[in-house]
Design a protein around this motif. Sequence first.
Motif, PDB file in Angstrom:
ATOM      1  N   GLU A  73     -11.151  37.720 -43.406  1.00  0.00           N
ATOM      2  CA  GLU A  73     -10.126  36.873 -44.025  1.00  0.00           C
ATOM      3  C   GLU A  73      -9.885  37.268 -45.473  1.00  0.00           C
ATOM      4  O   GLU A  73      -8.752  37.234 -45.962  1.00  0.00           O
ATOM      5  CB  GLU A  73     -10.524  35.401 -43.947  1.00  0.00           C
ATOM      6  N   GLN A  74     -10.958  37.621 -46.163  1.00  0.00           N
ATOM      7  CA  GLN A  74     -10.815  38.019 -47.565  1.00  0.00           C
ATOM      8  C   GLN A  74      -9.949  39.264 -47.717  1.00  0.00           C
ATOM      9  O   GLN A  74      -9.415  39.520 -48.800  1.00  0.00           O
ATOM     10  CB  GLN A  74     -12.196  38.257 -48.178  1.00  0.00           C
ATOM     11  N   ARG A  75      -9.803  40.032 -46.662  1.00  0.00           N
ATOM     12  CA  ARG A  75      -8.996  41.254 -46.696  1.00  0.00           C
ATOM     13  C   ARG A  75      -7.700  41.101 -45.913  1.00  0.00           C
ATOM     14  O   ARG A  75      -7.085  42.083 -45.517  1.00  0.00           O
ATOM     15  CB  ARG A  75      -9.832  42.437 -46.166  1.00  0.00           C
ATOM     16  N   GLY A  76      -7.309  39.851 -45.669  1.00  0.00           N
ATOM     17  CA  GLY A  76      -6.028  39.592 -45.023  1.00  0.00           C
ATOM     18  C   GLY A  76      -5.997  39.881 -43.548  1.00  0.00           C
ATOM     19  O   GLY A  76      -4.914  40.061 -42.974  1.00  0.00           O
ATOM     20  N   MET A  77      -7.158  39.928 -42.903  1.00  0.00           N
ATOM     21  CA  MET A  77      -7.237  40.216 -41.468  1.00  0.00           C
ATOM     22  C   MET A  77      -7.871  39.033 -40.733  1.00  0.00           C
ATOM     23  O   MET A  77      -8.490  38.154 -41.340  1.00  0.00           O
ATOM     24  CB  MET A  77      -8.084  41.473 -41.230  1.00  0.00           C
ATOM     25  N   THR A  78      -7.724  39.053 -39.424  1.00  0.00           N
ATOM     26  CA  THR A  78      -8.431  38.117 -38.555  1.00  0.00           C
ATOM     27  C   THR A  78      -9.396  38.916 -37.689  1.00  0.00           C
ATOM     28  O   THR A  78      -8.991  39.907 -37.063  1.00  0.00           O
ATOM     29  CB  THR A  78      -7.458  37.336 -37.658  1.00  0.00           C
ATOM     30  N   ALA A  79     -10.645  38.515 -37.680  1.00  0.00           N
ATOM     31  CA  ALA A  79     -11.630  39.110 -36.769  1.00  0.00           C
ATOM     32  C   ALA A  79     -11.728  38.224 -35.546  1.00  0.00           C
ATOM     33  O   ALA A  79     -11.997  37.028 -35.662  1.00  0.00           O
ATOM     34  CB  ALA A  79     -12.986  39.237 -37.448  1.00  0.00           C
ATOM     35  N   THR A  80     -11.490  38.780 -34.373  1.00  0.00           N
ATOM     36  CA  THR A  80     -11.558  37.994 -33.149  1.00  0.00           C
ATOM     37  C   THR A  80     -12.598  38.556 -32.193  1.00  0.00           C
ATOM     38  O   THR A  80     -12.671  39.767 -31.970  1.00  0.00           O
ATOM     39  CB  THR A  80     -10.193  37.906 -32.437  1.00  0.00           C
ATOM     40  N   PHE A  81     -13.395  37.645 -31.638  1.00  0.00           N
ATOM     41  CA  PHE A  81     -14.383  37.981 -30.616  1.00  0.00           C
ATOM     42  C   PHE A  81     -13.867  37.605 -29.227  1.00  0.00           C
ATOM     43  O   PHE A  81     -14.630  37.655 -28.249  1.00  0.00           O
ATOM     44  CB  PHE A  81     -15.701  37.271 -30.912  1.00  0.00           C
ATOM     45  N   MET A  82     -12.613  37.232 -29.146  1.00  0.00           N
ATOM     46  CA  MET A  82     -11.976  36.894 -27.865  1.00  0.00           C
ATOM     47  C   MET A  82     -12.231  38.008 -26.856  1.00  0.00           C
ATOM     48  O   MET A  82     -12.098  39.188 -27.171  1.00  0.00           O
ATOM     49  CB  MET A  82     -10.474  36.731 -28.107  1.00  0.00           C
ATOM     50  N   PRO A  83     -12.615  37.660 -25.620  1.00  0.00           N
ATOM     51  CA  PRO A  83     -12.988  38.702 -24.658  1.00  0.00           C
ATOM     52  C   PRO A  83     -11.904  39.743 -24.396  1.00  0.00           C
ATOM     53  O   PRO A  83     -12.193  40.925 -24.286  1.00  0.00           O
ATOM     54  CB  PRO A  83     -13.311  37.910 -23.389  1.00  0.00           C
ATOM     55  N   LYS A  84     -10.636  39.313 -24.307  1.00  0.00           N
ATOM     56  CA  LYS A  84      -9.577  40.260 -23.929  1.00  0.00           C
ATOM     57  C   LYS A  84      -8.287  39.910 -24.679  1.00  0.00           C
ATOM     58  O   LYS A  84      -7.338  39.361 -24.109  1.00  0.00           O
ATOM     59  CB  LYS A  84      -9.361  40.195 -22.418  1.00  0.00           C
ATOM     60  N   PRO A  85      -8.204  40.227 -25.966  1.00  0.00           N
ATOM     61  CA  PRO A  85      -6.987  39.897 -26.715  1.00  0.00           C
ATOM     62  C   PRO A  85      -5.797  40.776 -26.374  1.00  0.00           C
ATOM     63  O   PRO A  85      -4.655  40.383 -26.626  1.00  0.00           O
ATOM     64  CB  PRO A  85      -7.408  40.077 -28.176  1.00  0.00           C
ATOM     65  N   PHE A  86      -6.043  41.960 -25.807  1.00  0.00           N
ATOM     66  CA  PHE A  86      -4.967  42.876 -25.446  1.00  0.00           C
ATOM     67  C   PHE A  86      -5.139  43.288 -23.983  1.00  0.00           C
ATOM     68  O   PHE A  86      -6.209  43.766 -23.584  1.00  0.00           O
ATOM     69  CB  PHE A  86      -4.989  44.126 -26.324  1.00  0.00           C
ATOM     70  N   ALA A  87      -4.084  43.145 -23.191  1.00  0.00           N
ATOM     71  CA  ALA A  87      -4.188  43.421 -21.758  1.00  0.00           C
ATOM     72  C   ALA A  87      -4.504  44.879 -21.465  1.00  0.00           C
ATOM     73  O   ALA A  87      -5.168  45.186 -20.469  1.00  0.00           O
ATOM     74  CB  ALA A  87      -2.887  43.022 -21.059  1.00  0.00           C
ATOM     75  N   ASP A  88      -4.049  45.798 -22.333  1.00  0.00           N
ATOM     76  CA  ASP A  88      -4.181  47.221 -22.035  1.00  0.00           C
ATOM     77  C   ASP A  88      -5.336  47.887 -22.776  1.00  0.00           C
ATOM     78  O   ASP A  88      -5.424  49.109 -22.809  1.00  0.00           O
ATOM     79  CB  ASP A  88      -2.873  47.952 -22.364  1.00  0.00           C
ATOM     80  N   ARG A  89      -6.221  47.094 -23.366  1.00  0.00           N
ATOM     81  CA  ARG A  89      -7.322  47.679 -24.125  1.00  0.00           C
ATOM     82  C   ARG A  89      -8.650  47.086 -23.683  1.00  0.00           C
ATOM     83  O   ARG A  89      -8.713  46.013 -23.087  1.00  0.00           O
ATOM     84  CB  ARG A  89      -7.122  47.453 -25.630  1.00  0.00           C
ATOM     85  N   THR A  90      -9.704  47.782 -24.013  1.00  0.00           N
ATOM     86  CA  THR A  90     -11.047  47.331 -23.693  1.00  0.00           C
ATOM     87  C   THR A  90     -11.313  45.956 -24.298  1.00  0.00           C
ATOM     88  O   THR A  90     -10.842  45.656 -25.401  1.00  0.00           O
ATOM     89  CB  THR A  90     -12.072  48.337 -24.251  1.00  0.00           C
ATOM     90  N   GLY A  91     -12.084  45.115 -23.603  1.00  0.00           N
ATOM     91  CA  GLY A  91     -12.400  43.791 -24.106  1.00  0.00           C
ATOM     92  C   GLY A  91     -13.653  43.781 -24.964  1.00  0.00           C
ATOM     93  O   GLY A  91     -14.371  44.775 -25.095  1.00  0.00           O
ATOM     94  N   ASN A  92     -13.910  42.623 -25.558  1.00  0.00           N
ATOM     95  CA  ASN A  92     -15.073  42.434 -26.421  1.00  0.00           C
ATOM     96  C   ASN A  92     -16.276  41.954 -25.616  1.00  0.00           C
ATOM     97  O   ASN A  92     -16.258  40.855 -25.055  1.00  0.00           O
ATOM     98  CB  ASN A  92     -14.776  41.400 -27.513  1.00  0.00           C
ATOM     99  N   GLY A  93     -17.312  42.764 -25.574  1.00  0.00           N
ATOM    100  CA  GLY A  93     -18.537  42.377 -24.896  1.00  0.00           C
ATOM    101  C   GLY A  93     -19.545  41.779 -25.857  1.00  0.00           C
ATOM    102  O   GLY A  93     -19.469  41.941 -27.078  1.00  0.00           O
TER     103      GLY A  93
END
Length: 456
Positions: A238-258
């Motif tokens: 957040e301090q760098r203007g970003m969002t860090a997400t641990f959501m399992p599958k935020p993008f349908a075409d990319r690898t998910g977060n394990g």
Amino acid sequence: MTVPVIPAPAQAPAAPGPDATQSLTSLAKADGVRFLLAMFTTLTGKPCAKLVPVEAADALEGEGVGFAGYAAGGMGQQPRDPDVIAIPDVRSYTPLTFVRPGLGLVHCDPHVEGRPYAFAPRVILRTLAERAAAEGMSLVSGAELEYFLVRRAADGSVVVADAGDDADQPCYDARGLTRMYEHLTAVSDAMVQLGWGPYASDHEDGNGQFEQNFHHADALTTADRIVTLRYIVQMLAEQRGMTATFMPKPFADRTGNGLHMHLSLWNGERALFPASGEDPYGMGLSRTAYAFIAGLVAHAPAMHALIAPTVNSYKRTGATTTASGATWAPREASWGGNDRTHLVRVPDGNRVELRGGDGSANSYLAAAAALEAGLDGVHRGLDPGAPGARRGPGLPRTLLDAVHALEGDDVVRGVLDAVDPEAGVSAYYAELKREEFYGWHNTVTRWELDRYLTAV
């Protein structure tokens, strides 16, 4: 995908953090901490806290601090119920001055009316760890935390924070790492300061996806650190203007977060997983380790309700392809050697890796489920069968399938009911997750409009 370092069999993990004889006040003042986050998690993994001034740390340590459990959500309460009192565990005290000057954190065990609260995930894991210790066994765990760094585009969509991170196979890309150098090194420096022993940061398989690793510890300490690290990563992003997400599958075409967990059983200073005699499957493991694996495989469907606990989780485990060509998520309850397609991987003779968990998992419940499933295999002397044979049960295809599996599995239900079998925690959790599934199911999506609007 980075491999956590597990010690040689003769080494047990050192006791981490401050000991219980030190006071919160003295610890905080020594670090220049002025305010403490008194933190616990709900059953759904939400970190809840009150900000306590150091002048009130003695009262916090002696009496705890109160919360309305219903307002927190996912705590088994109604508005009429008595306060949840968070009692700090001094051994979990963590200075967070790199997040905000003067900030610290302490993890708490929720109590209600003077008793450890049956609906509190940390209390559940502590209870089960103490039972295992009474049998002469303790679970040591390491964790791989994967996350995406994203931002909101002008149209409200979620996009990768680094617009230059667009390769088909970005994993380990040195340039992607370098562009996120300030964020990654800030997180790593924080872990160094805390004494967690970080040893690697890497670009993962998805565009905008990263992983940062730290040394293993007992299961409760590692679960605390997962909660803390998620918080640190999100605040520093957040301090760098970003969002860090641990959501399992935020993008349908990319690898998910394990959330991959590396697990081993110990008896005091003695590791129980390395082979000390007959090794029927040639993996360098003991019969205890093979039985533990068999327990993980046998209870995998029900366990997924705790290690993959959201609707979105099954977009990860059910994925058939990604832009990189691999999903890195198990689709069957199988086990094998150094093979990342299995639910349970055996990297070496010291540990096993459970790969079914994802970034939405409550770290306490995930560790508790793995401990109890594995120990059931040990208690019953189960045999996992030949490695790579894919003889295990099918994994749930949706959260609702996982809830059904949970309701039919006495061992995994017993994880949730560990503190008080009469409290009905497992039934409450199953209903919570069932309603989550139906809430999603009742939402009309773009996919449905595209498929059905003029279908007939």
